[in-house]
Design an enzyme around this catalytic site. Structure first.
Site, PDB file in Angstrom:
ATOM      1  N   ARG A  67       3.334 -14.438 -12.308  1.00 31.83           N
ATOM      2  CA  ARG A  67       2.812 -14.814 -10.992  1.00 31.83           C
ATOM      3  C   ARG A  67       2.123 -13.608 -10.339  1.00 31.83           C
ATOM      4  O   ARG A  67       2.442 -12.454 -10.650  1.00 31.83           O
ATOM      5  CB  ARG A  67       3.913 -15.375 -10.099  1.00 31.83           C
ATOM      6  N   HIS A  71      26.261 -23.609 -15.829  1.00 30.06           N
ATOM      7  CA  HIS A  71      25.193 -22.649 -16.121  1.00 30.06           C
ATOM      8  C   HIS A  71      25.453 -21.323 -15.405  1.00 30.06           C
ATOM      9  O   HIS A  71      26.270 -21.261 -14.486  1.00 30.06           O
ATOM     10  CB  HIS A  71      23.831 -23.194 -15.673  1.00 30.06           C
ATOM     11  N   LYS A  97      20.885 -19.839 -11.923  1.00 27.89           N
ATOM     12  CA  LYS A  97      20.157 -21.123 -12.010  1.00 27.89           C
ATOM     13  C   LYS A  97      19.945 -21.685 -10.605  1.00 27.89           C
ATOM     14  O   LYS A  97      20.870 -21.727  -9.795  1.00 27.89           O
ATOM     15  CB  LYS A  97      20.928 -22.113 -12.897  1.00 27.89           C
ATOM     16  N   GLY A 143      18.540 -30.111 -15.640  1.00 30.19           N
ATOM     17  CA  GLY A 143      17.630 -31.094 -16.238  1.00 30.19           C
ATOM     18  C   GLY A 143      18.306 -31.823 -17.388  1.00 30.19           C
ATOM     19  O   GLY A 143      18.095 -33.026 -17.604  1.00 30.19           O
TER      20      GLY A 143
HETATM   21  N1  LIG Z   1      13.997 -27.319 -21.152  1.00 34.79           N
HETATM   22  C1  LIG Z   1      14.785 -26.365 -21.649  1.00 34.79           C
HETATM   23  O1  LIG Z   1      15.172 -26.394 -22.840  1.00 34.79           O
HETATM   24  C2  LIG Z   1      15.151 -25.219 -20.768  1.00 34.79           C
HETATM   25  C3  LIG Z   1      14.678 -25.190 -19.488  1.00 34.79           C
HETATM   26  N2  LIG Z   1      14.918 -24.108 -18.694  1.00 34.79           N
HETATM   27  C4  LIG Z   1      14.239 -24.135 -17.389  1.00 34.79           C
HETATM   28  O2  LIG Z   1      13.181 -23.172 -17.415  1.00 34.79           O
HETATM   29  C5  LIG Z   1      12.927 -22.706 -16.107  1.00 34.79           C
HETATM   30  C6  LIG Z   1      12.923 -21.179 -16.093  1.00 34.79           C
HETATM   31  O3  LIG Z   1      14.218 -20.697 -16.373  1.00 34.79           O
HETATM   32  P1  LIG Z   1      14.522 -19.134 -16.474  1.00 34.79           P
HETATM   33  O4  LIG Z   1      13.657 -18.505 -17.519  1.00 34.79           O
HETATM   34  O5  LIG Z   1      15.988 -18.997 -16.573  1.00 34.79           O
HETATM   35  O6  LIG Z   1      14.038 -18.648 -15.017  1.00 34.79           O
HETATM   36  P2  LIG Z   1      13.407 -17.252 -14.586  1.00 34.79           P
HETATM   37  O7  LIG Z   1      13.421 -17.249 -13.087  1.00 34.79           O
HETATM   38  O8  LIG Z   1      14.081 -16.143 -15.327  1.00 34.79           O
HETATM   39  O9  LIG Z   1      11.904 -17.343 -15.124  1.00 34.79           O
HETATM   40  C7  LIG Z   1      10.860 -18.016 -14.497  1.00 34.79           C
HETATM   41  C8  LIG Z   1       9.661 -17.101 -14.551  1.00 34.79           C
HETATM   42  O10 LIG Z   1       8.497 -17.788 -14.087  1.00 34.79           O
HETATM   43  C9  LIG Z   1       7.818 -16.897 -13.225  1.00 34.79           C
HETATM   44  N3  LIG Z   1       6.906 -17.589 -12.337  1.00 34.79           N
HETATM   45  C10 LIG Z   1       7.144 -18.194 -11.144  1.00 34.79           C
HETATM   46  N4  LIG Z   1       5.995 -18.681 -10.617  1.00 34.79           N
HETATM   47  C11 LIG Z   1       5.009 -18.371 -11.501  1.00 34.79           C
HETATM   48  C12 LIG Z   1       3.604 -18.576 -11.514  1.00 34.79           C
HETATM   49  N5  LIG Z   1       2.969 -19.223 -10.518  1.00 34.79           N
HETATM   50  N6  LIG Z   1       2.896 -18.104 -12.553  1.00 34.79           N
HETATM   51  C13 LIG Z   1       3.507 -17.462 -13.571  1.00 34.79           C
HETATM   52  N7  LIG Z   1       4.832 -17.219 -13.605  1.00 34.79           N
HETATM   53  C14 LIG Z   1       5.578 -17.688 -12.589  1.00 34.79           C
HETATM   54  C15 LIG Z   1       8.941 -16.189 -12.479  1.00 34.79           C
HETATM   55  O11 LIG Z   1       8.477 -15.044 -11.816  1.00 34.79           O
HETATM   56  P3  LIG Z   1       9.324 -14.444 -10.555  1.00 34.79           P
HETATM   57  O12 LIG Z   1      10.747 -14.353 -10.982  1.00 34.79           O
HETATM   58  O13 LIG Z   1       8.695 -13.129 -10.333  1.00 34.79           O
HETATM   59  O14 LIG Z   1       9.113 -15.433  -9.449  1.00 34.79           O
HETATM   60  C16 LIG Z   1       9.866 -15.871 -13.639  1.00 34.79           C
HETATM   61  O15 LIG Z   1       9.487 -14.712 -14.337  1.00 34.79           O
HETATM   62  C17 LIG Z   1      14.003 -23.355 -15.224  1.00 34.79           C
HETATM   63  O16 LIG Z   1      13.458 -24.507 -14.616  1.00 34.79           O
HETATM   64  C18 LIG Z   1      15.092 -23.732 -16.217  1.00 34.79           C
HETATM   65  O17 LIG Z   1      15.917 -24.778 -15.783  1.00 34.79           O
HETATM   66  C19 LIG Z   1      15.644 -23.040 -19.115  1.00 34.79           C
HETATM   67  C20 LIG Z   1      16.167 -23.037 -20.371  1.00 34.79           C
HETATM   68  C21 LIG Z   1      15.979 -24.124 -21.306  1.00 34.79           C
HETATM   69  O1  LIG Z   2      18.237 -22.938 -16.288  1.00 37.06           O
HETATM   70  C1  LIG Z   2      18.751 -22.835 -17.431  1.00 37.06           C
HETATM   71  O2  LIG Z   2      19.222 -21.782 -17.847  1.00 37.06           O
HETATM   72  C2  LIG Z   2      18.757 -24.032 -18.283  1.00 37.06           C
HETATM   73  N1  LIG Z   2      18.104 -25.079 -17.868  1.00 37.06           N
HETATM   74  C3  LIG Z   2      17.951 -26.319 -18.541  1.00 37.06           C
HETATM   75  C4  LIG Z   2      18.545 -27.431 -17.714  1.00 37.06           C
HETATM   76  O3  LIG Z   2      18.338 -27.448 -16.475  1.00 37.06           O
HETATM   77  O4  LIG Z   2      19.200 -28.310 -18.273  1.00 37.06           O
HETATM   78  C5  LIG Z   2      18.384 -26.293 -19.977  1.00 37.06           C
HETATM   79  C6  LIG Z   2      19.483 -25.348 -20.319  1.00 37.06           C
HETATM   80  O5  LIG Z   2      20.705 -25.980 -20.121  1.00 37.06           O
HETATM   81  C7  LIG Z   2      19.398 -24.001 -19.620  1.00 37.06           C
END
Ligand SMILES: NC(=O)C1=CN([C@@H]2O[C@H](COP(=O)(O)OP(=O)(O)OC[C@H]3O[C@@H](n4cnc5c(N)ncnc54)[C@H](OP(=O)(O)O)[C@@H]3O)[C@@H](O)[C@H]2O)C=CC1
Ligand SMILES: O=C(O)C1=N[C@H](C(=O)O)C[C@H](O)C1
Length: 270
Positions: free
Chosen positions: A37, A157, A161, A167
């Site tokens: 971001r 979690h 989170k 989700g």
């Molecule tokens: N579907 C699946 O299998 C899984 C889903 N998830 C989901 O993934 C998402 C992220 O999780 P997680 O990695 O733990 O969270 P984090 O907060 O560690 O990572 C999110 C990243 O996205 C960045 N970000 C925010 N806005 C923007 C933008 N406009 N452009 C580019 N980058 C941006 C954040 O930056 P900053 O922190 O600087 O704002 C941060 O670095 C959550 O919704 C989680 O629930 C997680 C694991 C598995």
């Molecule tokens: O935010 C997480 O870490 C995760 N998010 C996903 C969810 O909301 O179910 C998937 C995973 O469990 C990890």
């Protein structure tokens, strides 16, 4: 076939770093961009260095447009607002958009559906094989049992989170509701506190736990008269989700535009 050129957005995040490692480790994919971001302190740093795998020559940038123009797909585990914005860019560039972001509103989902008219979108609240298999099992068990069996979904979690329930818990709730032939929104109980009264027959309850560094635990409980069935999944490492996302990207290559689920990628669809 040439390597699929992939971008990771949110590349400095917990999942972003795992995705960078997964793209580099996978066969048939090359990392061509890493987006963060505007104003993020990691801008300019190398994506590989941040991910702990050494220099890749891919610096983090907030200038998404030119990066999208030279890619075949984007892996997106960020925030709902960012995901909606990236879906429009991916649709314009006609590249596959793999969405792991959770906490999307109905309006966000409608915007993803609109984007999916122009590009392939694969969205899942959980990209692991295990959870998608679990969802298929939950649907079957819910279909086999009547409402004498109360369904409760418990998830835990890590402390950072931001959305609840997860989700994945929602996915499992939808699977249970589909098995029962009911609409989740008519039967979901999101919280309990105080004098709630007795449990309503047919409700599907959700319990959210947060703490420590838990990657993701989900249990679906079917509590009946004098017996209980518990189906459980434990995620031990984020690389699990990242590998699933790369698999989804490779599956999406050359496919017709549309909104797909991980169950389609894994061949677990209806
Ligand atoms: N579907 C699946 O299998 C899984 C889903 N998830 C989901 O993934 C998402 C992220 O999780 P997680 O990695 O733990 O969270 P984090 O907060 O560690 O990572 C999110 C990243 O996205 C960045 N970000 C925010 N806005 C923007 C933008 N406009 N452009 C580019 N980058 C941006 C954040 O930056 P900053 O922190 O600087 O704002 C941060 O670095 C959550 O919704 C989680 O629930 C997680 C694991 C598995
Ligand atoms: O935010 C997480 O870490 C995760 N998010 C996903 C969810 O909301 O179910 C998937 C995973 O469990 C990890």
């Amino acid at each position: 076939m040439t390597d699929m050129r992939l971008i990771v957005v949110g590349a400095a995040g917990r999942m972003g770093r795992a995705l960078v490692r997964a793209v580099v480790e996978a066969e048939g994919t090359t990392l061509v961009g890493a987006i963060e971001r505007e104003g993020a302190p990691e801008l300019g740093q190398d994506a590989g260095m941040l991910a702990g795998i050494g220099e890749l020559g891919v610096p983090l940038t907030d200038d998404a447009l030119p990066v999208f123009a030279r890619a075949d797909g984007v892996l997106d585990f960020t925030t709902p607002a960012a995901t909606v914005a990236f879906s429009e860019l991916a649709a314009q560039a006609r590249i596959a958009h793999i969405v792991g972001t959770t906490g999307l509103s109905a309006d966000d989902l409608a915007r993803l559906e609109a984007a999916a008219r122009h590009a392939v979108v694969v969205r899942s609240g959980n990209m692991s094989l295990g959870v998608n298999l679990l969802a298929a099992m939950v649907r079957k068990v819910a279909a086999a049992l009547d409402a004498d069996f109360d369904i409760e979904i418990v998830e835990m979690h890590h402390r950072n989170k931001v959305d609840a329930p997860s989700g994945t818990a929602l996915m499992l709730g939808e699977a249970a509701a589909a098995g029962r032939g009911i609409a989740l929104e008519d039967h979901a109980v999101w919280t309990r506190h105080g004098h709630t009264g007795a449990r309503r027959r047919g409700d599907i309850g959700f319990q959210t736990l947060r703490g420590g560094s838990v990657v993701g635990d989900h249990t679906v409980i079917f509590a009946g008269p004098h017996e209980r069935i518990e189906l459980r999944h434990v995620a031990e490492d984020r690389s699990l989700f990242a590998r699933g996302a790369v698999k989804a990207a490779l599956w999406a290559r050359g496919r017709k535009p549309g909104l797909y689920a991980m169950a389609d990628v894994l061949g677990l669809g209806d």
